[in-house]
Structure formats: structure tokens, C-alpha cells
Design a protein around this motif. Sequence first.
Motif, PDB file in Angstrom:
ATOM      1  N   ILE A  45       7.115  -4.038   7.165  1.00  0.00           N
ATOM      2  CA  ILE A  45       7.177  -3.487   8.525  1.00  0.00           C
ATOM      3  C   ILE A  45       7.237  -1.960   8.472  1.00  0.00           C
ATOM      4  O   ILE A  45       6.585  -1.266   9.253  1.00  0.00           O
ATOM      5  CB  ILE A  45       8.393  -4.063   9.271  1.00  0.00           C
ATOM      6  N   ALA A  46       8.011  -1.439   7.529  1.00  0.00           N
ATOM      7  CA  ALA A  46       8.078   0.026   7.391  1.00  0.00           C
ATOM      8  C   ALA A  46       6.703   0.584   7.045  1.00  0.00           C
ATOM      9  O   ALA A  46       6.332   1.678   7.493  1.00  0.00           O
ATOM     10  CB  ALA A  46       9.104   0.408   6.330  1.00  0.00           C
ATOM     11  N   ALA A  47       5.919  -0.174   6.257  1.00  0.00           N
ATOM     12  CA  ALA A  47       4.557   0.262   5.915  1.00  0.00           C
ATOM     13  C   ALA A  47       3.686   0.290   7.165  1.00  0.00           C
ATOM     14  O   ALA A  47       2.903   1.225   7.373  1.00  0.00           O
ATOM     15  CB  ALA A  47       3.953  -0.669   4.863  1.00  0.00           C
ATOM     16  N   MET A  48       3.840  -0.698   8.012  1.00  0.00           N
ATOM     17  CA  MET A  48       3.060  -0.736   9.253  1.00  0.00           C
ATOM     18  C   MET A  48       3.469   0.393  10.194  1.00  0.00           C
ATOM     19  O   MET A  48       2.634   0.999  10.862  1.00  0.00           O
ATOM     20  CB  MET A  48       3.292  -2.068   9.980  1.00  0.00           C
ATOM     21  N   LEU A  49       4.756   0.665  10.252  1.00  0.00           N
ATOM     22  CA  LEU A  49       5.268   1.661  11.202  1.00  0.00           C
ATOM     23  C   LEU A  49       5.158   3.098  10.673  1.00  0.00           C
ATOM     24  O   LEU A  49       5.391   4.050  11.419  1.00  0.00           O
ATOM     25  CB  LEU A  49       6.733   1.351  11.540  1.00  0.00           C
ATOM     26  N   GLY A  50       4.867   3.245   9.395  1.00  0.00           N
ATOM     27  CA  GLY A  50       4.762   4.598   8.826  1.00  0.00           C
ATOM     28  C   GLY A  50       6.114   5.273   8.702  1.00  0.00           C
ATOM     29  O   GLY A  50       6.277   6.444   9.048  1.00  0.00           O
ATOM     30  N   MET A  51       7.070   4.518   8.187  1.00  0.00           N
ATOM     31  CA  MET A  51       8.449   5.015   8.100  1.00  0.00           C
ATOM     32  C   MET A  51       8.919   4.972   6.653  1.00  0.00           C
ATOM     33  O   MET A  51       8.734   3.951   5.987  1.00  0.00           O
ATOM     34  CB  MET A  51       9.307   4.062   8.952  1.00  0.00           C
ATOM     35  N   ALA A  52       9.486   6.052   6.163  1.00  0.00           N
ATOM     36  CA  ALA A  52      10.115   6.016   4.840  1.00  0.00           C
ATOM     37  C   ALA A  52      11.509   5.419   4.982  1.00  0.00           C
ATOM     38  O   ALA A  52      12.131   5.516   6.044  1.00  0.00           O
ATOM     39  CB  ALA A  52      10.202   7.414   4.248  1.00  0.00           C
ATOM     40  N   LEU A  93       8.051   4.860   0.313  1.00  0.00           N
ATOM     41  CA  LEU A  93       7.112   5.759   0.996  1.00  0.00           C
ATOM     42  C   LEU A  93       5.964   4.912   1.526  1.00  0.00           C
ATOM     43  O   LEU A  93       5.271   4.243   0.748  1.00  0.00           O
ATOM     44  CB  LEU A  93       6.595   6.823   0.021  1.00  0.00           C
ATOM     45  N   PRO A  94       5.770   4.898   2.835  1.00  0.00           N
ATOM     46  CA  PRO A  94       4.702   4.066   3.400  1.00  0.00           C
ATOM     47  C   PRO A  94       3.341   4.683   3.089  1.00  0.00           C
ATOM     48  O   PRO A  94       3.261   5.859   2.715  1.00  0.00           O
ATOM     49  CB  PRO A  94       5.003   4.110   4.901  1.00  0.00           C
ATOM     50  N   ASN A 135       0.796  -1.230   0.000  1.00  0.00           N
ATOM     51  CA  ASN A 135       0.000   0.000   0.000  1.00  0.00           C
ATOM     52  C   ASN A 135       0.830   1.284   0.000  1.00  0.00           C
ATOM     53  O   ASN A 135       0.295   2.379   0.086  1.00  0.00           O
ATOM     54  CB  ASN A 135      -0.998   0.042   1.157  1.00  0.00           C
ATOM     55  N   GLY A 136       2.125   1.131  -0.049  1.00  0.00           N
ATOM     56  CA  GLY A 136       3.004   2.298  -0.207  1.00  0.00           C
ATOM     57  C   GLY A 136       3.660   2.218  -1.572  1.00  0.00           C
ATOM     58  O   GLY A 136       3.187   1.485  -2.461  1.00  0.00           O
ATOM     59  N   TRP A 137       4.754   2.960  -1.742  1.00  0.00           N
ATOM     60  CA  TRP A 137       5.430   3.016  -3.041  1.00  0.00           C
ATOM     61  C   TRP A 137       6.928   2.855  -2.888  1.00  0.00           C
ATOM     62  O   TRP A 137       7.534   3.479  -2.015  1.00  0.00           O
ATOM     63  CB  TRP A 137       5.123   4.347  -3.744  1.00  0.00           C
ATOM     64  N   HIS A 138       7.490   2.004  -3.777  1.00  0.00           N
ATOM     65  CA  HIS A 138       8.944   1.954  -3.926  1.00  0.00           C
ATOM     66  C   HIS A 138       9.283   2.686  -5.219  1.00  0.00           C
ATOM     67  O   HIS A 138       8.730   2.382  -6.283  1.00  0.00           O
ATOM     68  CB  HIS A 138       9.439   0.506  -4.019  1.00  0.00           C
TER      69      HIS A 138
END
Length: 282
Positions: A70-77, A36-37, A13-16
Amino acid sequence: MTIEQVSSAKVFNGWHKQFSHQSTSTQCQMRFAIFLPPQAQQQNVPVLYWLSGLTCTDENFMQKAGALKIAAMLGMAIVCPDTSPRGENVADDNDGAYDFGLGAGFYLNATQAPYKAHYQMYDYVVNELPALIETHFPVTKQRAISGHSMGGHGALSIAFKNLQKYTSVSAFSPICNPINCPWGKKAFNGYLGKNSQTWFEYDSSELLKKLTDPQSFIPALVDQGESDTFLTEQLAPQALTQAAEQVGYPLVLRMQQGYDHSYYFIASFIEEHLRFHAQHFN
Ligand SMILES: N[C@@H](CCC(=O)N[C@@H](CS)C(=O)NCC(=O)O)C(=O)O
């Protein structure tokens, strides 16, 4: 500061995305990757800078570490720069070695010809890239830094020289004492010259010994595989723990039984590192 998109893929659900741009530090085209999460569609998010090891590009971590869910869950770029300048005019070593020249920039500012013309990776990672990321993407100024092997050396040495710029630092299998190991001696000799006094400013263990203000310390976590074939000759984590003890720096070093130097090791503990950094963002 214009950047050009090279690729874009939806993931968790984010973007690479990959971008290239002309760098003022390295005087060549540089490519970097950013994850980008999903949260970045609504708000600014904090950023983890990941520095990769020898032979890597911006791709190894993004493809192999298993970090993006995990970065998507945590909201971290997550931002991954390349490991060296590249291009036709960029000097390489003469024998195509994997541990010097292209793919082996060691996150320092070279002072020796012909490398000094482009090998300015310290300035690129510390100054140019964050400024560019913070201009073009929905991120806060909260930054963490991590990396693997040569990139672990980069993350620790950069953090110890810039404690105010990062909220936390971590590393996997870092080259802890480059002035005393074959990889480090070769690189520092080539990029910085024979006067080894100048090498100290890029040696994490030596930099750590100079940190005397506990108020300035940031949380630091290091994981090291016990079955890493580079452990004794190249990585020397005991130099880092000795330096930390000397100045009372609360650095956590975990020796992990049975793990080697590969991305299987990184993938096994990356969630703990991301959670560690996320915990210190707020
Ligand atoms: N065995 C490697 C040494 C280089 C190496 O182990 N590189 C690590 C970082 S120091 C790495 O991440 N390699 C790329 C990968 O595994 O994707 C070689 O001789 O090329």
C-alpha cells in the motif's frame, strides 16, 4: 552523520533497506529500516514514522504489517526505528523483563542512572532520526507518525508535543495513560524516577488535556481491538477520549470487535491508516 547499509531488498518495485549509525542521542549504534516506494526514484516522497511496541526491533512492522504494498501504491516512505538503544554498554533491567530496558525504551529521555546514558529515544525519534532521513534519502519534510502499543504511546505523546512537526498521527492499541498502568508506572519510575510529576510530560492523555489551540490540532486516528488482553489493565483508551472531549480535540477512536493485540490486528487496518496519513500529506 554517516550511515552504513546493513541490508537491501527490492519489494513492490520499491526498496526495503536497513541501516546502522552511531547516534548522538543514544550514544550507541542504532539500526533503523526504511521502505522507499518506487516513486522515490523520481521525486521526494513524504514519510511515515512507525514506532513499534515492547520486544520489537525495526523488523516486526516491516515483516508482519503488510504495509509495503500500500505504501508503494501511495508513494509513501516508511521509517521504523528500533525500540531502545542496544549494545554491550547499554544498561538493561536486571531480570530480563520484556517491558523495561532493551526493547522497551518508551520513546522518552531517561533522567535516571544508569539509563540516562543511552535511553534518549525521544530525542532520537523526534530530532536525530528525521534529520538523518531528510539528509540521506529522497524525502520531503512532510511527516506522519504512527505506532503500536508502547509505540502508540510514543506516536501520540510525540505528536501532541510536536504538532507542528507532523501532518497526522495514528495509533494501534496505544498505552494511552501510562502514568496509571503497570507498564507505564514501571517504565516511568525506572527511567524518570519516583517524582511522578515528571511523568506527565510523556502521558498522551495528560498532554492532550493541555492542547487548547484548535488551529494547531492535527488529524488523529486510533484503532483498538475489543478482545485485546491488555485493554483494561494497560491501554485505557477511555482516558484518551475523555481528554479529547475535554479540549474538543477531534480524535477518532474506533473499537474493533474481536481483534486482539497482535500484528493480525495491525495488518487488518494498516491500509486504512496509510490512506488516512496519505490524505493529509497533500
Ligand atoms: N506477549 C508479549 C508481550 C509483548 C507484546 O505483545 N509485544 C507486542 C507489542 S506490545 C509486539 O508487537 N510483539 C512482537 C510481535 O508480535 O511481532 C510478551 O510477553 O513478550
